[in-house]
Design an enzyme around this catalytic site. Structure first.
Site, PDB file in Angstrom:
ATOM      1  N   HIS A 213       1.331  -1.197   8.127  1.00 40.05           N
ATOM      2  CA  HIS A 213       1.855  -0.663   6.864  1.00 40.05           C
ATOM      3  C   HIS A 213       0.904   0.268   6.128  1.00 40.05           C
ATOM      4  O   HIS A 213       1.301   0.962   5.212  1.00 40.05           O
ATOM      5  CB  HIS A 213       2.227  -1.808   5.914  1.00 40.05           C
ATOM      6  CG  HIS A 213       1.044  -2.432   5.250  1.00 40.05           C
ATOM      7  ND1 HIS A 213       0.290  -3.392   5.870  1.00 40.05           N
ATOM      8  CD2 HIS A 213       0.468  -2.210   4.057  1.00 40.05           C
ATOM      9  CE1 HIS A 213      -0.696  -3.732   5.077  1.00 40.05           C
ATOM     10  NE2 HIS A 213      -0.627  -3.034   3.969  1.00 40.05           N
TER      11      HIS A 213
HETATM   12  C1  UD1 Z   1       0.516  -2.061  -1.038  1.00 39.34           C
HETATM   13  C2  UD1 Z   1      -0.996  -2.083  -1.287  1.00 39.34           C
HETATM   14  C3  UD1 Z   1      -1.692  -2.610  -0.046  1.00 39.34           C
HETATM   15  C4  UD1 Z   1      -1.108  -3.930   0.406  1.00 39.34           C
HETATM   16  C5  UD1 Z   1       0.394  -3.757   0.603  1.00 39.34           C
HETATM   17  C6  UD1 Z   1       1.100  -5.001   1.092  1.00 39.34           C
HETATM   18  C7  UD1 Z   1      -1.831  -0.308  -2.789  1.00 39.34           C
HETATM   19  C8  UD1 Z   1      -2.579   0.955  -2.849  1.00 39.34           C
HETATM   20  N1  UD1 Z   1      -1.525  -0.742  -1.544  1.00 39.34           N
HETATM   21  O1  UD1 Z   1       0.779  -1.095  -0.021  1.00 39.34           O
HETATM   22  O2  UD1 Z   1      -3.076  -2.781  -0.317  1.00 39.34           O
HETATM   23  O3  UD1 Z   1      -1.706  -4.333   1.626  1.00 39.34           O
HETATM   24  O4  UD1 Z   1       0.963  -3.328  -0.644  1.00 39.34           O
HETATM   25  O5  UD1 Z   1       2.441  -4.735   1.413  1.00 39.34           O
HETATM   26  O6  UD1 Z   1      -1.524  -0.896  -3.795  1.00 39.34           O
HETATM   27  N2  UD1 Z   1       8.655  -0.048  -0.672  1.00 39.34           N
HETATM   28  C9  UD1 Z   1       9.965  -0.499  -0.657  1.00 39.34           C
HETATM   29  N3  UD1 Z   1      10.214  -1.731  -1.212  1.00 39.34           N
HETATM   30  C10 UD1 Z   1       9.261  -2.499  -1.759  1.00 39.34           C
HETATM   31  C11 UD1 Z   1       7.936  -2.022  -1.761  1.00 39.34           C
HETATM   32  C12 UD1 Z   1       7.643  -0.801  -1.201  1.00 39.34           C
HETATM   33  O7  UD1 Z   1      10.859   0.151  -0.169  1.00 39.34           O
HETATM   34  O8  UD1 Z   1       9.576  -3.604  -2.231  1.00 39.34           O
HETATM   35  C13 UD1 Z   1       8.365   1.279  -0.058  1.00 39.34           C
HETATM   36  C14 UD1 Z   1       8.428   2.428  -1.012  1.00 39.34           C
HETATM   37  O9  UD1 Z   1       9.009   3.492  -0.364  1.00 39.34           O
HETATM   38  C15 UD1 Z   1       6.971   2.741  -1.286  1.00 39.34           C
HETATM   39  C16 UD1 Z   1       6.296   2.337   0.013  1.00 39.34           C
HETATM   40  O10 UD1 Z   1       7.069   1.257   0.503  1.00 39.34           O
HETATM   41  O11 UD1 Z   1       6.770   4.068  -1.631  1.00 39.34           O
HETATM   42  C17 UD1 Z   1       4.882   1.921  -0.180  1.00 39.34           C
HETATM   43  O12 UD1 Z   1       4.783   0.897  -1.180  1.00 39.34           O
HETATM   44  P1  UD1 Z   1       3.463   0.734  -2.084  1.00 39.34           P
HETATM   45  O13 UD1 Z   1       3.584  -0.430  -2.942  1.00 39.34           O
HETATM   46  O14 UD1 Z   1       3.102   2.040  -2.688  1.00 39.34           O
HETATM   47  O15 UD1 Z   1       2.321   0.477  -1.026  1.00 39.34           O
HETATM   48  P2  UD1 Z   1       2.253  -0.537   0.193  1.00 39.34           P
HETATM   49  O16 UD1 Z   1       2.240   0.276   1.446  1.00 39.34           O
HETATM   50  O17 UD1 Z   1       3.250  -1.640   0.133  1.00 39.34           O
END
Ligand code: UD1
Length: 383
Positions: A213
């Protein structure tokens, strides 16, 4: 004396970390060894049911007092949205004696920055972790959060050493790793309650569990190399189960739509905590770029291949449970084959885990450390 705390969570790994602390606070309050009134604030960084709600249910975390609903966005948008909402909440009547943040996500950083500027003491759980790779957003979040925190609760000796070498040793306390608490508490619960093995028709040690991820792994060209390596591993006969994070799904469907999984590589929805733990526990090995899963594998006695060039959890490597394989196809395949050829002593891995990560009492020690800190601070202020 009542200590009013606010805990900030927002992303999946933080739900896992806060659960043992909530339980320890409530036990200590019942026993009269602490008097902590904790209010949970969910930033809304993760919002899908499978990424958030399921964790609250399965880990029996008290419902958050508020969900800021910040959701996705660029780092600046996400962090700024959280900070704006948190400042309003923490500056008024909701001002706590202490603010507790967990790990290294944007929710951690936002909480720490807002509280520090409001002169609310910041407690950082999982302080002192360093990958020494500033290209990772999490590394920036860790460094800044530790800098502005007043009480640094370190999970390992290595984390303590990192904090001392940055001149932060005086604020640091070695408490052990709350994720070890979570695995020790939930491993048998997962065996009893999760039906994921039968649902997916899997046999003990008959498969590998894969997760990807991180920002660094989900650039299209890098992700393609990783997926090609996984396909090569699957073709050699070990079944791979791959619950896919939404970020990774998005890249796969937008930029790698020509890529097709081979037979033996099963792509599924993200899993809840108990299903995921059950699979880590039953897998022949774990292949991941997650920090938490490297540790959870060791805590279950399952070997791990890490798809990164370094790890902040160096103890997992020292314990003999983790191979750092990078993100190049050939190296990944070789690392997986090396692990599959080896006889794994799960009991030895689990006992190494206790040596490095504590006895599963980190949350209890955190409650003690927070209580001592709050008393010392009030005494200091009164004097
Ligand atoms: C975040 C943390 C990471 C952690 C991870 C666990 C930061 C910088 N990164 O990364 O350290 O290991 O969480 O999962 O804070 N999205 C959805 N649904 C959700 C959540 C996310 O669709 O419920 C999608 C969105 O398109 C979003 C992308 O996933 O833009 C990334 O989500 P984000 O929370 O920005 O970062 P993670 O990759 O989850």
């Amino acid at each position: 004396m009542t200590i009013r705390t606010v805990s900030i969570v927002g992303a999946r790994p933080q739900f896992v970390k806060v659960a043992p602390v909530c339980r320890a606070i409530s036990l200590a309050n019942q026993r009269g060894t602490a008097n902590i009134e904790d209010r949970l604030i969910h930033t809304g960084q993760h919002y899908d049911r499978g990424m958030s709600h399921v964790f609250f249910e399965e880990l029996e975390i008290p419902p958050p007092s508020i969900n800021l609903g910040v959701g996705s966005g660029s780092h600046a948008q996400q962090t700024a949205g959280m900070m704006t909402a948190l400042e309003k909440l923490l500056a008024g009547d909701g001002r706590p004696d202490l603010l507790i943040v967990y790990g290294d996500t944007n929710s951690t950083l936002a909480g720490a920055l807002v509280a520090a500027k409001l002169w609310i003491p910041v407690v950082h759980v999982e302080a002192g972790l360093r990958s020494f790779n500033r290209a990772m957003p999490e590394e920036i979040n860790r460094i800044v959060t530790d800098r502005v925190s007043d009480l640094l609760l370190a999970p390992t000796e290595t984390a303590m050493t990192n904090l001392r070498s940055e001149g932060l040793g005086a604020a640091a306390d070695l408490v052990g790793d709350v994720m070890h608490d979570a695995v020790l508490f939930n491993r048998d619960r997962a065996r009893a309650r999760s039906d994921v093995m039968s649902r997916l028709n899997l046999g003990e040690r008959g498969f590998a569990l894969v997760t990807i991820h991180r920002a660094e792994s989900t650039q299209a060209d890098v992700l393609r190399r990783i997926l090609d390596a996984l396909a090569a591993v699957a073709r050699r006969g070990i079944e791979l189960v791959f619950p896919v994070h939404p970020r990774t799904v998005a890249v796969m469907s937008a930029e790698l739509s020509d890529w097709r999984p081979p037979e033996g590589l099963r792509i599924i929805e993200p899993l809840g905590f108990l299903d995921n733990l059950r699979l880590i526990d039953a897998a022949r090995l774990v292949i991941t770029d997650s920090g938490g899963m490297q540790k959870e594998a060791l805590f279950c006695g399952t070997p791990c291949v890490t798809l990164r060039d370094e790890t902040e959890w160096v103890e997992t490597v020292a314990a003999g449970g983790n191979v750092i394989a990078g993100r190049e196809s050939a190296r990944i395949v070789a690392a997986v084959e090396g692990v599959l050829d080896r006889v794994v002593d799960g009991v030895a891995l689990r006992s190494a885990a206790s040596r490095y990560f504590g006895a599963g009492d980190a949350a209890e020690r955190i409650v003690r450390s927070i209580t001592d800190f709050a008393y010392a601070r009030r005494g200091g202020l009164a004097a």
